[in-house]
Design a protein around this motif. Structure first.
Motif, mmCIF file in Angstrom:
data_model
loop_
_atom_site.group_PDB
_atom_site.id
_atom_site.type_symbol
_atom_site.label_atom_id
_atom_site.label_comp_id
_atom_site.label_asym_id
_atom_site.label_seq_id
_atom_site.Cartn_x
_atom_site.Cartn_y
_atom_site.Cartn_z
ATOM 1 N N VAL A 1 0.146 -0.059 -0.646
ATOM 2 C CA VAL A 1 -0.783 -0.115 0.684
ATOM 3 C C VAL A 1 -0.990 -1.436 0.702
ATOM 4 O O VAL A 1 -1.310 -2.345 -0.181
ATOM 5 C CB VAL A 1 -1.974 0.518 -0.146
ATOM 6 C CG1 VAL A 1 -3.230 0.669 1.027
ATOM 7 C CG2 VAL A 1 -1.850 2.075 -0.470
ATOM 8 N N ASP B 1 1.480 -1.186 6.416
ATOM 9 C CA ASP B 1 0.596 -2.099 6.356
ATOM 10 C C ASP B 1 0.025 -1.973 7.921
ATOM 11 O O ASP B 1 0.296 -0.893 8.794
ATOM 12 C CB ASP B 1 0.926 -3.411 6.411
ATOM 13 C CG ASP B 1 0.018 -4.738 6.149
ATOM 14 O OD1 ASP B 1 -1.146 -4.553 6.508
ATOM 15 O OD2 ASP B 1 0.445 -5.588 5.313
ATOM 16 N N ALA C 1 -5.325 2.472 6.120
ATOM 17 C CA ALA C 1 -5.498 3.096 4.802
ATOM 18 C C ALA C 1 -6.451 4.034 4.770
ATOM 19 O O ALA C 1 -6.495 4.903 3.476
ATOM 20 C CB ALA C 1 -5.616 1.832 3.811
ATOM 21 N N VAL D 1 0.684 4.164 -7.214
ATOM 22 C CA VAL D 1 0.326 3.320 -5.861
ATOM 23 C C VAL D 1 -0.064 1.899 -6.550
ATOM 24 O O VAL D 1 -0.425 1.938 -7.354
ATOM 25 C CB VAL D 1 -1.064 3.947 -5.084
ATOM 26 C CG1 VAL D 1 -1.465 3.000 -4.173
ATOM 27 C CG2 VAL D 1 -0.743 5.254 -4.653
ATOM 28 N N VAL E 1 -1.911 -1.577 -4.965
ATOM 29 C CA VAL E 1 -2.860 -1.887 -3.975
ATOM 30 C C VAL E 1 -3.477 -3.320 -4.413
ATOM 31 O O VAL E 1 -4.334 -3.275 -5.165
ATOM 32 C CB VAL E 1 -3.927 -0.906 -3.440
ATOM 33 C CG1 VAL E 1 -4.816 -0.687 -4.693
ATOM 34 C CG2 VAL E 1 -4.980 -1.435 -2.409
ATOM 35 N N VAL F 1 -6.398 -5.847 -1.165
ATOM 36 C CA VAL F 1 -6.424 -4.900 0.146
ATOM 37 C C VAL F 1 -7.761 -4.463 0.284
ATOM 38 O O VAL F 1 -8.427 -4.565 1.269
ATOM 39 C CB VAL F 1 -5.348 -3.745 -0.007
ATOM 40 C CG1 VAL F 1 -5.898 -2.921 1.186
ATOM 41 C CG2 VAL F 1 -4.006 -4.583 0.226
ATOM 42 N N LEU F 2 -8.348 -4.125 -1.105
ATOM 43 C CA LEU F 2 -9.552 -3.177 -0.610
ATOM 44 C C LEU F 2 -10.850 -4.084 -0.223
ATOM 45 O O LEU F 2 -11.493 -3.498 0.386
ATOM 46 C CB LEU F 2 -10.113 -2.695 -2.070
ATOM 47 C CG LEU F 2 -9.258 -1.617 -2.390
ATOM 48 C CD1 LEU F 2 -9.417 -0.985 -4.068
ATOM 49 C CD2 LEU F 2 -9.145 -0.384 -1.763
ATOM 50 N N ILE G 1 -5.725 7.502 -1.649
ATOM 51 C CA ILE G 1 -4.864 6.929 -2.980
ATOM 52 C C ILE G 1 -4.870 8.287 -3.607
ATOM 53 O O ILE G 1 -3.668 8.878 -4.414
ATOM 54 C CB ILE G 1 -5.345 5.938 -3.655
ATOM 55 C CG1 ILE G 1 -5.123 4.713 -2.470
ATOM 56 C CG2 ILE G 1 -4.576 5.554 -4.837
ATOM 57 C CD1 ILE G 1 -5.604 3.390 -3.058
ATOM 58 N N ALA H 1 -4.534 -1.725 -9.135
ATOM 59 C CA ALA H 1 -5.226 -2.327 -8.093
ATOM 60 C C ALA H 1 -5.823 -3.786 -8.508
ATOM 61 O O ALA H 1 -5.923 -3.945 -9.907
ATOM 62 C CB ALA H 1 -6.354 -1.286 -7.477
ATOM 63 N N THR I 1 -8.270 -6.833 -7.078
ATOM 64 C CA THR I 1 -9.340 -6.889 -5.779
ATOM 65 C C THR I 1 -10.269 -7.960 -6.245
ATOM 66 O O THR I 1 -10.610 -8.350 -7.420
ATOM 67 C CB THR I 1 -10.096 -5.720 -5.684
ATOM 68 O OG1 THR I 1 -9.684 -4.526 -5.780
ATOM 69 C CG2 THR I 1 -11.108 -5.723 -4.706
#
Length: 313
Positions: free
Chosen positions: A113, A137, A150, A163, A165, A168-169, A182, A194, A196
């Motif tokens: 993602v 994207d 997303a 996944v 990521v 991004v979040l 997701i 992820a 973040t």
């Protein structure tokens, strides 16, 4: 590269609004459902070679912005400068290698993602010949097979095994909705990794919205069991970011801030001296590695989850 062929990915694509099947044309895609507003033959244009599968009625993206050639996948900084300015993310290297070991089967699919460029420390995902990588994207890129928002991932339910990521979040309006998507596209027991930000300055202008504490990040993934979680970068790196942006503010010069960051690069090495609890409370960025489940973490569980250095009186 282990990027899946576009013809393979087409079999998994669905309408981002109603999730019906799509019909692929040379210049556009459209939804098979006659009741869907994206049923007209030119509903989802193809930009370059990539279908733009965005529900523009529900997205901050604008159709007129998604034109022009795909952007390059590489970074703009020379390798020597990049090593000081943005060193290799060794936490991501370790965790993506672990993610790859956990993937089942001979040809698992992994969705990236925000995969317009190869993220820092995740190159192993693209180098593993066993893995079929699907990337998207909000703009065309050589590293993606379609353009999407997303918040409405245009993939069928239970269609991917993992996944990724990364960074991004913080750039989406509704992270909980993105994580829900997701969860939806993952197979039962599928994996998510992820990364973040927590304590970082705004770094994408108008498209930078949110930050998460360690507990907040864990609760965001409350419908996943935790395999591992922790800090990507700690208080030293956070201080480096702050010094950069303090100088930017005093001088109104991005260049001056960047020069300050280069001069104080050694601050990031202090991260290794900070105990985990203090690092968690003051981290620059956090990671979560987990597995899809049906049960949701309760509010009481997230309060008990706290692992920082602050103790109740």
């Amino acid at each position: 590269m282990a990027l899946a062929a576009l013809d393979q990915v087409k079999l998994l694509l669905v309408c981002p609004q109603c999730r019906s099947a799509l019909v692929a044309g040379d210049s556009a895609f459209h939804c098979v459902s006659a009741a869907c507003p994206y049923h007209p033959a030119d509903a989802f244009p193809v930009v370059g070679r990539l279908p733009v599968l965005v529900d523009f009625e529900r997205s901050i993206l604008r159709r007129q912005d998604l034109v022009g050639p795909p952007r390059a996948a590489g970074g703009r900084l020379p390798q020597l400068v990049r090593g000081v300015w943005k060193p290799l993310n060794r936490v991501a290297v370790r965790n993506t290698e672990r993610l790859l070991r956990l993937l089942p089967g001979p040809a698992p699919t992994l969705l990236v993602v925000g995969g317009g460029t190869v993220g820092n420390g995740v190159a192993a995902v693209y180098a593993d010949p066993r893995v079929q990588v699907i990337g998207f994207d909000i703009a065309p890129s050589a590293m993606t097979q379609f353009v999407a928002d997303a918040h409405q991932i245009p993939l069928a339910d239970r269609s991917v095994d993992a996944v990724l990521v990364q960074a991004v979040l913080e750039h989406v309006l509704d992270p909980a909705q993105v994580v829900s998507e997701i969860h939806r596209v993952l197979v039962d027991g599928g994996l998510v990794y992820a990364e973040t930000p927590f304590l970082q300055q705004v770094h994408a202008g108008a498209y930078d919205f949110l930050r998460f504490t360690a507990s907040g990040h864990r609760y965001l993934f409350r419908r996943f069991s935790e395999i591992d979680a922790g800090t990507v970068a700690g208080p030293g790196t956070q201080l480096l970011w702050s010094a950069d942006h303090l100088v930017r503010g005093l001088t109104q010069s991005t260049t001056a801030g960047r020069l300050t960051r280069g001069a104080l690069f050694w601050l990031r090495y202090l991260d290794a001296l900070v105990p985990a609890g203090y690092a968690s409370d003051n981290a620059s960025a956090l990671y979560f590695l987990g597995r899809k489940r049906d049960r949701e973490m309760s509010p009481k569980e997230i309060v008990r989850y706290y692992r920082g250095a602050q103790r109740p009186r």
